[in-house]
Design a protein around this motif. Structure first.
Motif, PDB file in Angstrom:
ATOM      1  N   ILE A  33       1.064  -0.953   0.112  1.00 14.25           N
ATOM      2  CA  ILE A  33      -0.163  -0.160  -0.261  1.00 14.25           C
ATOM      3  C   ILE A  33       0.368   0.999  -0.256  1.00 14.25           C
ATOM      4  N   LEU A  34       1.696   1.236   0.444  1.00 14.25           N
ATOM      5  CA  LEU A  34       2.516   2.850   0.702  1.00 14.25           C
ATOM      6  C   LEU A  34       3.558   2.806  -0.407  1.00 14.25           C
ATOM      7  N   GLU A  35       4.110   1.522  -1.571  1.00  9.40           N
ATOM      8  CA  GLU A  35       4.215   1.663  -2.354  1.00  9.40           C
ATOM      9  C   GLU A  35       3.942   2.100  -3.528  1.00  9.40           C
ATOM     10  N   ALA A  36       2.704   1.796  -3.027  1.00 10.68           N
ATOM     11  CA  ALA A  36       1.492   2.152  -4.589  1.00 10.68           C
ATOM     12  C   ALA A  36       1.647   3.533  -4.390  1.00 10.68           C
ATOM     13  N   ASP A  37       1.571   4.158  -3.053  1.00 13.28           N
ATOM     14  CA  ASP A  37       1.169   5.734  -3.148  1.00 13.28           C
ATOM     15  C   ASP A  37       2.806   6.440  -3.791  1.00 13.28           C
ATOM     16  N   ALA A  38       3.677   6.112  -3.300  1.00  8.94           N
ATOM     17  CA  ALA A  38       4.935   6.160  -4.031  1.00  8.94           C
ATOM     18  C   ALA A  38       5.234   6.028  -5.266  1.00  8.94           C
ATOM     19  N   LYS A  39       4.491   4.975  -6.105  1.00  9.30           N
ATOM     20  CA  LYS A  39       4.917   4.553  -7.175  1.00  9.30           C
ATOM     21  C   LYS A  39       3.581   5.458  -8.404  1.00  9.30           C
ATOM     22  N   SER A  40       2.028   6.089  -7.454  1.00  8.49           N
ATOM     23  CA  SER A  40       1.521   7.398  -8.283  1.00  8.49           C
ATOM     24  C   SER A  40       1.531   8.453  -8.445  1.00  8.49           C
ATOM     25  N   GLY A  41       2.408   8.719  -7.409  1.00  2.00           N
ATOM     26  CA  GLY A  41       2.989  10.195  -6.785  1.00  2.00           C
ATOM     27  C   GLY A  41       4.159  10.210  -7.965  1.00  2.00           C
ATOM     28  N   GLN A  42       4.732   9.191  -8.391  1.00  3.52           N
ATOM     29  CA  GLN A  42       6.342   9.513  -9.170  1.00  3.52           C
ATOM     30  C   GLN A  42       5.286   9.293 -10.937  1.00  3.52           C
ATOM     31  N   ARG A  43       4.305   8.398 -11.784  1.00  2.00           N
ATOM     32  CA  ARG A  43       3.351   8.797 -12.442  1.00  2.00           C
ATOM     33  C   ARG A  43       2.992  10.056 -12.254  1.00  2.00           C
ATOM     34  N   LEU A  44       1.723  10.635 -11.007  1.00  6.05           N
ATOM     35  CA  LEU A  44       1.144  11.388 -11.464  1.00  6.05           C
ATOM     36  C   LEU A  44       1.716  12.765 -10.892  1.00  6.05           C
ATOM     37  N   HIS A  45       2.851  12.807 -10.952  1.00  6.37           N
ATOM     38  CA  HIS A  45       3.650  14.042 -11.190  1.00  6.37           C
ATOM     39  C   HIS A  45       3.956  14.448  -9.090  1.00  6.37           C
ATOM     40  N   GLY A  46       4.020  14.013  -8.382  1.00  2.00           N
ATOM     41  CA  GLY A  46       4.216  13.989  -7.238  1.00  2.00           C
ATOM     42  C   GLY A  46       2.572  13.765  -6.483  1.00  2.00           C
ATOM     43  N   HIS A  47       1.603  13.533  -7.020  1.00  2.00           N
ATOM     44  CA  HIS A  47       0.262  13.582  -6.332  1.00  2.00           C
ATOM     45  C   HIS A  47       0.381  12.023  -6.155  1.00  2.00           C
ATOM     46  N   GLY A  48       0.132  11.327  -4.911  1.00  2.00           N
ATOM     47  CA  GLY A  48      -0.289  10.171  -5.099  1.00  2.00           C
ATOM     48  C   GLY A  48      -1.659  10.379  -4.238  1.00  2.00           C
ATOM     49  N   ASN A  49      -1.556   8.983  -4.204  1.00 11.34           N
ATOM     50  CA  ASN A  49      -3.326   7.542  -4.492  1.00 11.34           C
ATOM     51  C   ASN A  49      -3.964   8.347  -3.369  1.00 11.34           C
ATOM     52  N   ALA A  50      -3.202   7.486  -1.387  1.00  5.92           N
ATOM     53  CA  ALA A  50      -3.606   7.824  -0.776  1.00  5.92           C
ATOM     54  C   ALA A  50      -3.833   9.450  -0.298  1.00  5.92           C
ATOM     55  N   ILE A  51      -5.296   9.806   0.468  1.00  8.02           N
ATOM     56  CA  ILE A  51      -5.780  10.408   1.168  1.00  8.02           C
ATOM     57  C   ILE A  51      -5.372  10.410   2.612  1.00  8.02           C
ATOM     58  N   ALA A  52      -5.897  11.030   3.640  1.00  8.54           N
ATOM     59  CA  ALA A  52      -6.374  11.251   4.430  1.00  8.54           C
ATOM     60  C   ALA A  52      -7.522  10.879   5.091  1.00  8.54           C
ATOM     61  N   GLN A  53      -7.838  10.354   6.386  1.00 10.27           N
ATOM     62  CA  GLN A  53      -9.176  10.278   7.092  1.00 10.27           C
ATOM     63  C   GLN A  53      -8.831  10.521   8.524  1.00 10.27           C
ATOM     64  N   VAL A  54     -10.032  11.324   9.015  1.00  7.49           N
ATOM     65  CA  VAL A  54     -10.778  11.797   9.945  1.00  7.49           C
ATOM     66  C   VAL A  54     -10.006  10.417  11.157  1.00  7.49           C
ATOM     67  N   TYR A  55      -9.767  10.691  12.014  1.00  8.21           N
ATOM     68  CA  TYR A  55      -8.719   9.145  13.086  1.00  8.21           C
ATOM     69  C   TYR A  55      -9.843   8.268  13.146  1.00  8.21           C
ATOM     70  N   ASN A  56     -10.405   8.295  14.288  1.00  3.19           N
ATOM     71  CA  ASN A  56     -11.485   7.151  13.869  1.00  3.19           C
ATOM     72  C   ASN A  56     -12.975   7.158  14.024  1.00  3.19           C
ATOM     73  N   HIS A  57     -13.110   8.097  12.696  1.00  6.91           N
ATOM     74  CA  HIS A  57     -14.646   7.845  12.480  1.00  6.91           C
ATOM     75  C   HIS A  57     -15.170   8.449  12.874  1.00  6.91           C
ATOM     76  N   ILE A  58     -15.162  10.005  13.796  1.00  5.42           N
ATOM     77  CA  ILE A  58     -16.191  10.198  14.085  1.00  5.42           C
ATOM     78  C   ILE A  58     -17.076  11.193  13.192  1.00  5.42           C
ATOM     79  N   ILE A  59     -18.244  11.624  13.424  1.00  6.82           N
ATOM     80  CA  ILE A  59     -19.044  12.497  12.836  1.00  6.82           C
ATOM     81  C   ILE A  59     -19.454  13.643  13.277  1.00  6.82           C
ATOM     82  N   MET A  60     -17.687  14.594  12.312  1.00  7.20           N
ATOM     83  CA  MET A  60     -17.664  15.621  12.863  1.00  7.20           C
ATOM     84  C   MET A  60     -19.118  16.848  12.380  1.00  7.20           C
ATOM     85  N   PRO A  61     -19.655  16.783  12.424  1.00  6.50           N
ATOM     86  CA  PRO A  61     -20.804  17.818  12.041  1.00  6.50           C
ATOM     87  C   PRO A  61     -21.134  17.598  13.992  1.00  6.50           C
ATOM     88  N   LEU A  62     -21.207  16.400  14.221  1.00  5.54           N
ATOM     89  CA  LEU A  62     -21.361  16.068  15.567  1.00  5.54           C
ATOM     90  C   LEU A  62     -20.480  16.149  17.035  1.00  5.54           C
TER      91      LEU A  62
END
Length: 911
Positions: A124-153
């Motif tokens: 998974i880590l390698e996939a993000d690095a390779k996608s970043g190389q293919r897409l000019h520095g923009h890896g596929n992975a994005i972050a997530q709010v830590y433990n999936h709480i409903i942010m408006p609440l």
């Protein structure tokens, strides 16, 4: 697949291979044509026991240990090694789908993957690095709010901590800052956007139903374009949108100024392209709703051609220079909810989409090529899985219910109870935290650094940065208790607790266990008693299950009974020591005094889940069927650094009967007297008398096998059953042998075999097969012995076929799979091996797996072979024309066919 299409081993498939591409026409460098993004939201709720920091066995996930493990083998691993097959079912290519997915993986799930399957974690880590190389520095992975709480609440502090923990966890794994962030259930309001912008998040992904209205961005030619109402999911999802923050009630002027806010009156005549933005903003992508629904609820993802056709139906034919077709769904759809569909994705990513001239990208890369030219306003509070805003996580709105059978009237009281508890814990944290931390809330925000690395050095560095003064050992414990209290206060808001129809489900019980742990830690630090008030509020949450009645009863039955303390950990250690320590104790007793002391210092530092166990003394004696062990044990929590010095005594009465007692260590003299009295009592060979003395010394509280943690309890139950099972195996084997001729006669005449005789044959042959596999595993380095064991397995397979036996030996299946993979690795990487003998043995191992009909999986071996096919095997075939080389090549290609790998390209080149 032609040789021109065949990628080199380990290479990333190039989607646009035109050698004449320039920056002006290359869609990876300049917006041009149709782009496709498939986003997978990969997430599992935290399932760890709050006291052990480990997931215990979940019977509903059988035959797997727990649901994380089950979904891993059905989804996470298959997507890391997704097969592209030819029409003969042979592997043509193994694709890491994460190289093409846009994806987020919840931090709690990534932590589990890192511990459980580091190979997939690294893919998974390698996939993000390779996608970043293919897409000019923009890896596929994005972050997530830590433990999936409903942010408006969530309150403001919790919003920021969730984002900061999610960012830091992402950064520590992927080695870069996240550009985007996934919001749990895509639940959003403007206060959440404000926090995201303040924390440097550039974009988010939402459902089309969450947009209210949109319009082109103002320009000098059109400074006030008309708004278009899109509240019914009509927004055009093929473009990104800019969403400006609104100075609403929750947005302070100081916060807006810090983010670059310019008052509207100051820029009323200043259009966007003059260089002055009106407000801080975040960019938003809206996924294609109909296609995304089809991915989850129809069969469109079972066929890559149909999937590509469904994507193509969304392409706009209005001659715009570029557009993005983006879809999003739970990542577990691919392999877990819909079996085998990771193969669909692999083929679509690498074959179908490129054949249509589409560019596979991710949101960050597309944003770098195509900045938003439209802006959007959102509805006030929304989520992707609730038609009522975010009421699914606070009210009886009907979402997630069982039709009209079960209500969700428990949701609001549960939310109220946890909000009350959160506020009480905030008071405790601020009052006691300010005595230990320079800034308690900053310490909480940075506590993620400790959660990722609990080594003593790292914890000490963290405390040194945040402490108000040099903390004593007791103050260090309180500091860690306070931070753990806050961690559990956040975990108790994990969205899954409200998602389904009933509060007593495992998800609801789990968040209540986090609440209970937070309550306990608050009591340890501050001496406050909050549980009574919390349980009273839970009593207002009605359950649909008569047995529980309401949340308070669920808390008593399912939460309090699961609480653990140092005594339970010590009892676990004591009882298991009778099985794990036996040989070591005997070894120690047979050594000279100095050697025994050295041996003791080496072996008595153990780990019991998240506790370090330092066994300072241990003595074991047997008298007839009775076994007594007495020990002196120091336990230290690796999470809070709490410690206890305890004495244990455990009596095994034989079979399933154990009697264990625990008390505080009060000194060497008292401990010596305890040992003397207990072993003196044992000399009378009376279980009753020994237990009486244990009660006199330790009190009435006692622990038994039932008090062991589930994993070890199951292991010991298997050990205790082994003698009985062995004896039964012998009886079945004798019955089978005595009636072999009768069994054959029944089968020969096609008459139904009496169940008793068929069961005897199944068990006898399964037992014989398992024993033979164990011998094979032990003797695999000895070719002669290995061949003998294989011949025996072939004989068993023949016998089982004739008698139509079902060999139910899951341990044997796993053993054979590992032997095949290990033998293949040795064949490919051990230059000192005997190639001809090794490959013949390997082929017979694969054959015998088929003959035994135990459904062995060759996936690991396939992956290993394919990884070497173009880097090692092809060069042998192409560059070595000698007869010996040709023979080796042919044998390797034959092995590939046996492993269901397509080797036709190399075979064709050989002529």
């Amino acid at each position: 697949m032609t040789s021109a299409e065949m990628p080199a081993s380990g290479s990333t498939l190039t989607l646009h291979s035109d050698p004449n591409n320039t920056k002006e026409t290359d869609p990876l460098r300049k917006a041009n044509g149709v782009y496709v993004t498939v986003h997978g939201h990969f997430y599992q709720p935290p399932r760890e026991n709050p006291y052990l920091d480990a997931i215990e066995r979940q019977p509903s996930a059988a035959p797997f240990h727990d649901w994380n493990e089950r979904i891993h083998w059905e989804c996470y691993r298959p997507n890391a090694f997704a097969r592209v097959l030819n029409d003969r079912g042979e592997v043509v290519e193994i694709v890491n789908n994460y190289e093409y997915f846009s994806f987020n993986i919840g931090p709690t799930l990534m932590s589990w993957l890192e511990r459980y399957d580091v190979e997939v974690y690294q893919r998974i880590l390698e996939a993000d690095a390779k996608s970043g190389q293919r897409l000019h520095g923009h890896g596929n992975a994005i972050a997530q709010v830590y433990n999936h709480i409903i942010m408006p609440l969530a309150n403001e502090r919790d919003k920021y901590t969730q984002i900061r923990w999610g960012k830091e966890d992402f950064r520590s794994r992927f080695g870069r800052d996240p550009e985007g962030m996934w919001l749990a259930e895509t639940a959003v309001d403007y206060a959440t956007l404000e926090a995201l912008v303040a924390e440097g998040i550039r974009f988010i992904i939402l459902a089309p139903s969450q947009a209210l209205r949109c319009r082109p961005l103002p320009t000098q030619d059109d400074p006030n374009p008309e708004w278009i109402e899109v509240g019914g999911s009509q927004i055009d999802s093929t473009r990104p949108y800019r969403c400006y923050l609104q100075p609403t009630l929750s947005t302070s002027s100081s916060t807006l100024n810090a983010m670059g806010y310019t008052p509207p009156e100051a820029i009323a005549t200043s259009p966007k392209d003059s260089g002055t933005e009106r407000l801080p903003y975040i960019d938003i992508f809206f996924y294609d709703g109909p296609i995304s629904r089809d991915m989850g609820f129809s069969d469109v993802v079972y066929n890559s051609t149909h999937f590509a056709g469904r994507i193509g139906s969304a392409v706009r034919g209005d001659h715009r220079p570029t557009q993005l077709i983006s879809v999003a769904t739970d990542g577990e759809t691919f392999g877990h909810h819909k079996k085998g569909t990771e193969k669909t994705l692999a083929y679509a990513f690498t074959k179908e989409f490129p054949q249509h001239g589409w560019t596979v990208t991710n949101f960050a890369h597309y944003l770098s090529l195509n900045s938003p030219s439209w802006e959007v306003e959102l509805k006030s509070i929304t989520a992707w899985s609730c038609a009522h805003g975010v009421d699914r996580w606070q009210d009886d709105c009907g979402c997630g219910g069982e039709g009209s059978v079960w209500h969700q009237k428990w949701r609001r009281p549960l939310r109220n109870a946890l909000n009350w508890l959160r506020d009480q814990l905030t008071d405790v944290f601020e009052e006691h935290g300010r005595q230990l931390f320079r800034d308690p809330w900053q310490a909480r925000d940075e506590y993620i650094q400790v959660m990722r690395d609990r080594s003593a050095n790292n914890v000490n560095r963290f405390l040194s940065r945040h402490q108000t003064h040099k903390l004593t050992a007791a103050e260090q414990v309180d500091a860690l208790r306070l931070l753990e209290m806050q961690r559990h206060a956040l975990l108790m808001f994990t969205s899954c607790g409200w998602f389904f129809e009933e509060i007593s489900r495992p998800e609801g019980t789990q968040i209540l266990r986090y609440a209970a742990r937070a309550l306990e830690l608050a009591g340890d630090v501050a001496g406050v008693q909050l549980e009574k008030g919390f349980v009273k509020r839970l009593g207002l949450a009605p359950s649909n299950v008569d047995e529980f009645k309401h949340g308070a009863e669920i808390y008593r039955q399912l939460v309090l009974t699961a609480q653990l303390g140092f005594k339970q950990v010590a009892a676990h250690y004591a009882i298991t020591s009778l099985f794990s320590n036996q040989k070591l104790v005997e070894t120690r007793n047979s050594l000279p005094r100095k050697d025994a002391a050295d041996k003791q210092s080496q072996r008595y530092h153990k780990k019991v889940y998240c506790y370090a166990a330092n066994e300072l003394d241990y003595q074991l004696q047997r008298m007839g069927l009775l076994t007594l062990a007495v020990g002196n044990l120091k336990l230290v929590s690796e999470i809070t650094w709490e410690s206890e010095h305890l004495v244990f005594a455990v009596l095994h009465l034989g079979g399933w009967d154990f009697h264990c007692c625990i008390q505080q260590f009060t000194g060497r003299r008292d401990y010596s007297q305890i040992k003397e009295k207990l072993f003196g009592a044992l000399q009378q060979a009376s279980a009753a008398h020994t237990i009486l003395v244990m009660t006199q010394l330790f009190g009435e509280e006692a622990f038994s096998l039932q008090n062991l943690f589930a994993e070890e309890r199951h292991r010991i139950m298997q050990l205790l059953s082994q003698e009985t099972l062995t004896r039964l195996g012998q009886l079945y084997t004798q019955a089978y042998r005595d009636n072999y001729g009768v069994l054959m006669a029944f089968h020969r005449d096609e008459i139904a075999v009496p169940q008793e005789l068929q069961v005897a044959a199944d068990i006898a042959l399964g037992h014989r097969c398992l024993i033979t596999l164990q011998w094979l595993e032990q003797d695999i380095a000895d070719p002669q012995k290995s061949w003998n064991h294989i011949l025996e397995l072939e004989a068993i397979a023949t016998e089982a076929k004739h008698l139509r036996c079902r060999l139910n030996i899951p341990d044997g299946k796993q053993m054979l799979e590992q032997l095949i993979a290990r033998s293949l690795w040795q064949l490919l990487h051990d230059a000192n091996g005997s190639f001809n003998a090794d490959i013949q043995l390997l082929e017979r191992l694969i054959d015998v797996g088929d003959q035994l009909n135990i459904d062995i999986s060759l996936q690991r071996s396939q992956e290993l072979y394919f990884s070497c096919l173009y880097s090692q095997i092809a060069p042998v075939c192409v560059t070595n024309p000698a007869n010996e080389g040709d023979n080796r090549c042919l044998q390797l290609l034959k092995l590939g066919k046996k492993l269901a790998v397509d080797v036709s390209m190399i075979s064709n080149q050989l002529g």
